[in-house]
Scaffold this motif. Structure first.
Motif, PDB file in Angstrom:
ATOM      1  N   ARG A 198       0.830  -1.194   0.000  1.00 33.13           N
ATOM      2  CA  ARG A 198       0.000   0.000   0.000  1.00 33.13           C
ATOM      3  C   ARG A 198       0.874   1.257   0.000  1.00 33.13           C
ATOM      4  NH1 ARG A 198      -3.190   0.186   5.017  1.00 33.13           N
ATOM      5  NH2 ARG A 198      -1.488  -1.063   5.883  1.00 33.13           N
ATOM      6  N   ILE A 199       0.346   2.297  -0.598  1.00 35.98           N
ATOM      7  CA  ILE A 199       1.036   3.584  -0.570  1.00 35.98           C
ATOM      8  C   ILE A 199       1.206   4.012   0.882  1.00 35.98           C
ATOM      9  CG2 ILE A 199       0.843   6.031  -1.182  1.00 35.98           C
ATOM     10  CD1 ILE A 199      -0.667   5.174  -3.686  1.00 35.98           C
ATOM     11  N   ARG A 200       2.381   4.554   1.217  1.00 34.96           N
ATOM     12  CA  ARG A 200       2.807   4.935   2.559  1.00 34.96           C
ATOM     13  C   ARG A 200       3.189   3.737   3.423  1.00 34.96           C
ATOM     14  NH1 ARG A 200       4.658   9.310   1.247  1.00 34.96           N
ATOM     15  NH2 ARG A 200       3.218  10.978   0.671  1.00 34.96           N
ATOM     16  N   HIS A 201       3.189   2.551   2.826  1.00 40.80           N
ATOM     17  CA  HIS A 201       3.604   1.355   3.563  1.00 40.80           C
ATOM     18  C   HIS A 201       4.655   0.560   2.787  1.00 40.80           C
ATOM     19  CE1 HIS A 201      -0.151   2.352   5.639  1.00 40.80           C
ATOM     20  NE2 HIS A 201       0.313   1.650   6.661  1.00 40.80           N
ATOM     21  N   VAL A 202       5.365   1.233   1.867  1.00 40.05           N
ATOM     22  CA  VAL A 202       6.423   0.563   1.102  1.00 40.05           C
ATOM     23  C   VAL A 202       7.633   0.317   1.997  1.00 40.05           C
ATOM     24  CG1 VAL A 202       8.008   0.763  -0.837  1.00 40.05           C
ATOM     25  CG2 VAL A 202       5.629   1.496  -1.098  1.00 40.05           C
ATOM     26  N   GLY A 259       7.124   8.274   4.785  1.00 42.23           N
ATOM     27  CA  GLY A 259       7.656   9.452   4.103  1.00 42.23           C
ATOM     28  C   GLY A 259       8.550  10.321   4.953  1.00 42.23           C
ATOM     29  N   TYR A 260       8.920   9.822   6.148  1.00 42.38           N
ATOM     30  CA  TYR A 260       9.773  10.607   7.042  1.00 42.38           C
ATOM     31  C   TYR A 260      11.228  10.150   6.908  1.00 42.38           C
ATOM     32  CZ  TYR A 260       5.402  12.123   9.125  1.00 42.38           C
ATOM     33  OH  TYR A 260       4.152  12.642   9.324  1.00 42.38           O
ATOM     34  N   TRP A 261      12.079  11.073   6.489  1.00 38.18           N
ATOM     35  CA  TRP A 261      13.489  10.783   6.275  1.00 38.18           C
ATOM     36  C   TRP A 261      14.351  11.596   7.244  1.00 38.18           C
ATOM     37  CZ3 TRP A 261      14.825   6.911   3.068  1.00 38.18           C
ATOM     38  CH2 TRP A 261      13.845   6.483   2.152  1.00 38.18           C
ATOM     39  N   PRO A 262      15.568  11.132   7.503  1.00 37.22           N
ATOM     40  CA  PRO A 262      16.471  11.943   8.333  1.00 37.22           C
ATOM     41  C   PRO A 262      16.661  13.331   7.727  1.00 37.22           C
ATOM     42  CG  PRO A 262      17.360   9.738   8.044  1.00 37.22           C
ATOM     43  CD  PRO A 262      16.176   9.839   7.127  1.00 37.22           C
ATOM     44  N   GLU A 263      16.969  14.288   8.555  1.00 35.03           N
ATOM     45  CA  GLU A 263      17.114  15.674   8.121  1.00 35.03           C
ATOM     46  C   GLU A 263      18.157  15.824   7.030  1.00 35.03           C
ATOM     47  OE1 GLU A 263      18.303  20.060  10.016  1.00 35.03           O
ATOM     48  OE2 GLU A 263      18.311  18.242  11.254  1.00 35.03           O
ATOM     49  N   GLU A 315      10.487  15.611  -0.169  1.00 36.83           N
ATOM     50  CA  GLU A 315       9.634  15.600   1.017  1.00 36.83           C
ATOM     51  C   GLU A 315       8.549  14.535   0.891  1.00 36.83           C
ATOM     52  OE1 GLU A 315       9.013  17.213   4.791  1.00 36.83           O
ATOM     53  OE2 GLU A 315      10.496  17.863   3.322  1.00 36.83           O
ATOM     54  N   SER A 316       8.391  13.725   1.933  1.00 36.10           N
ATOM     55  CA  SER A 316       7.350  12.682   2.010  1.00 36.10           C
ATOM     56  C   SER A 316       7.495  11.620   0.926  1.00 36.10           C
ATOM     57  CB  SER A 316       5.945  13.313   1.926  1.00 36.10           C
ATOM     58  OG  SER A 316       5.760  14.257   2.958  1.00 36.10           O
ATOM     59  N   TRP A 317       8.690  11.473   0.375  1.00 37.57           N
ATOM     60  CA  TRP A 317       8.893  10.521  -0.731  1.00 37.57           C
ATOM     61  C   TRP A 317       9.005   9.092  -0.226  1.00 37.57           C
ATOM     62  CZ3 TRP A 317      12.889   7.104  -1.917  1.00 37.57           C
ATOM     63  CH2 TRP A 317      12.827   6.541  -3.199  1.00 37.57           C
ATOM     64  N   GLU A 318       8.506   8.158  -1.055  1.00 37.95           N
ATOM     65  CA  GLU A 318       8.765   6.748  -0.853  1.00 37.95           C
ATOM     66  C   GLU A 318       8.981   6.111  -2.216  1.00 37.95           C
ATOM     67  OE1 GLU A 318       5.554   4.635   0.933  1.00 37.95           O
ATOM     68  OE2 GLU A 318       4.187   4.907  -0.751  1.00 37.95           O
ATOM     69  N   SER A 319       9.643   4.980  -2.237  1.00 39.05           N
ATOM     70  CA  SER A 319       9.965   4.308  -3.489  1.00 39.05           C
ATOM     71  C   SER A 319       8.697   3.990  -4.278  1.00 39.05           C
ATOM     72  CB  SER A 319      10.725   3.008  -3.202  1.00 39.05           C
ATOM     73  OG  SER A 319      10.891   2.257  -4.393  1.00 39.05           O
TER      74      SER A 319
END
Length: 242
Positions: A34-38, A48-52, A194-198
């Motif tokens: 699912r989107i946001r669960h990759v 979608g939360y990545w280190p600064e 920002e908020s990216w996922e594969s």
């Protein structure tokens, strides 16, 4: 000893290929993530939360690969890499002539420096659209631009060792789904959007078989002859007296 080593390597390679085929087939029948669960929970990028993001300082080492540079800019490479990233830039290794991102090494020895006009031209070459109307770089777009870069590189520097560009860039485009807005941040600023996922949502990820299918599609579409005039113009610019 050499015989047993060769046999052992053969069985090892066959095992890897067989496993890859199995994963590829499983991706076809199993439900996509699912989107946001990759990204799995508890890992960087979940939700979608990545280190600064921290821009590199003058003393920070970077290389020609925007993926490694982006990892370093987000603090994900420094803990695992104990050598300078620039040491990876062996000519015709991950760094090569006819790059879609950098000038040839003969004109820019520091391959960590991206050539912005090349990147802007690549992004502007996108002809695809997704269902939401976002611009996409297609395999045909990649083939067309690679044909131009290779034709010019061969004419200007007489370079013929350019094949690795297809593999490295193909991986980036595939993971980003060809989305121009994401690639702009990644290629120009070496920053995870920002908020990216594969965009790879298959349960077993990007397999070698699927990856090589994409690469072959790009490679077979390259036609340097279409850019003969651009190559001649490039030669004239480089040979003209200054």
């Amino acid at each position: 000893m050499d015989f047993f080593s060769s046999v052992s390597r053969l069985f090892f390679d066959l095992g890897i290929l067989s496993w890859d085929v199995l994963l590829t087939l499983s991706n076809l029948v199993r439900r996509s993530r699912r989107i946001r669960h990759v990204t799995p929970e508890g890992h960087p990028g979940y939700g979608g939360y990545w280190p600064e993001y921290r821009p590199p300082k003058e003393t920070d080492s970077r290389c020609s690969c925007p993926a490694l540079n982006a990892m370093a800019n987000h603090g994900k490479a420094t803990a695992r890499i104990t050598f300078d990233l620039e040491e990876l830039d062996l000519h015709s290794g991950i760094e090569h002539d006819a790059s879609l991102l950098c000038l040839n090494a003969a004109f820019q020895p520091d391959q960590s420096i991206k050539h912005v006009p090349f990147i802007e031209e690549l992004l502007a070459a996108a002809t695809g659209k997704d269902k939401d109307g976002n611009d996409l770089i297609t395999t045909k777009d990649l083939s067309r631009m690679l044909g131009k870069r290779r034709a010019v590189a061969r004419a200007v520097t007489r370079s013929s060792r350019t094949a690795s560009s297809t593999r490295s860039l193909g991986a980036r485009i595939t993971v980003f789904g060809g989305r121009v807005d994401d690639l702009r941040s990644f290629l120009l600023h070496e920053r995870i959007p920002e908020s990216w996922e594969s965009r790879i949502r298959q349960p077993y990820g990007l397999t070698l078989m699927t990856f090589n299918k994409t690469i072959l599609g790009v490679e077979f579409g390259v036609c340097e002859q279409d850019w003969a005039e651009a190559a001649r113009e490039a030669v004239e610019r480089h040979t003209a007296p200054t």
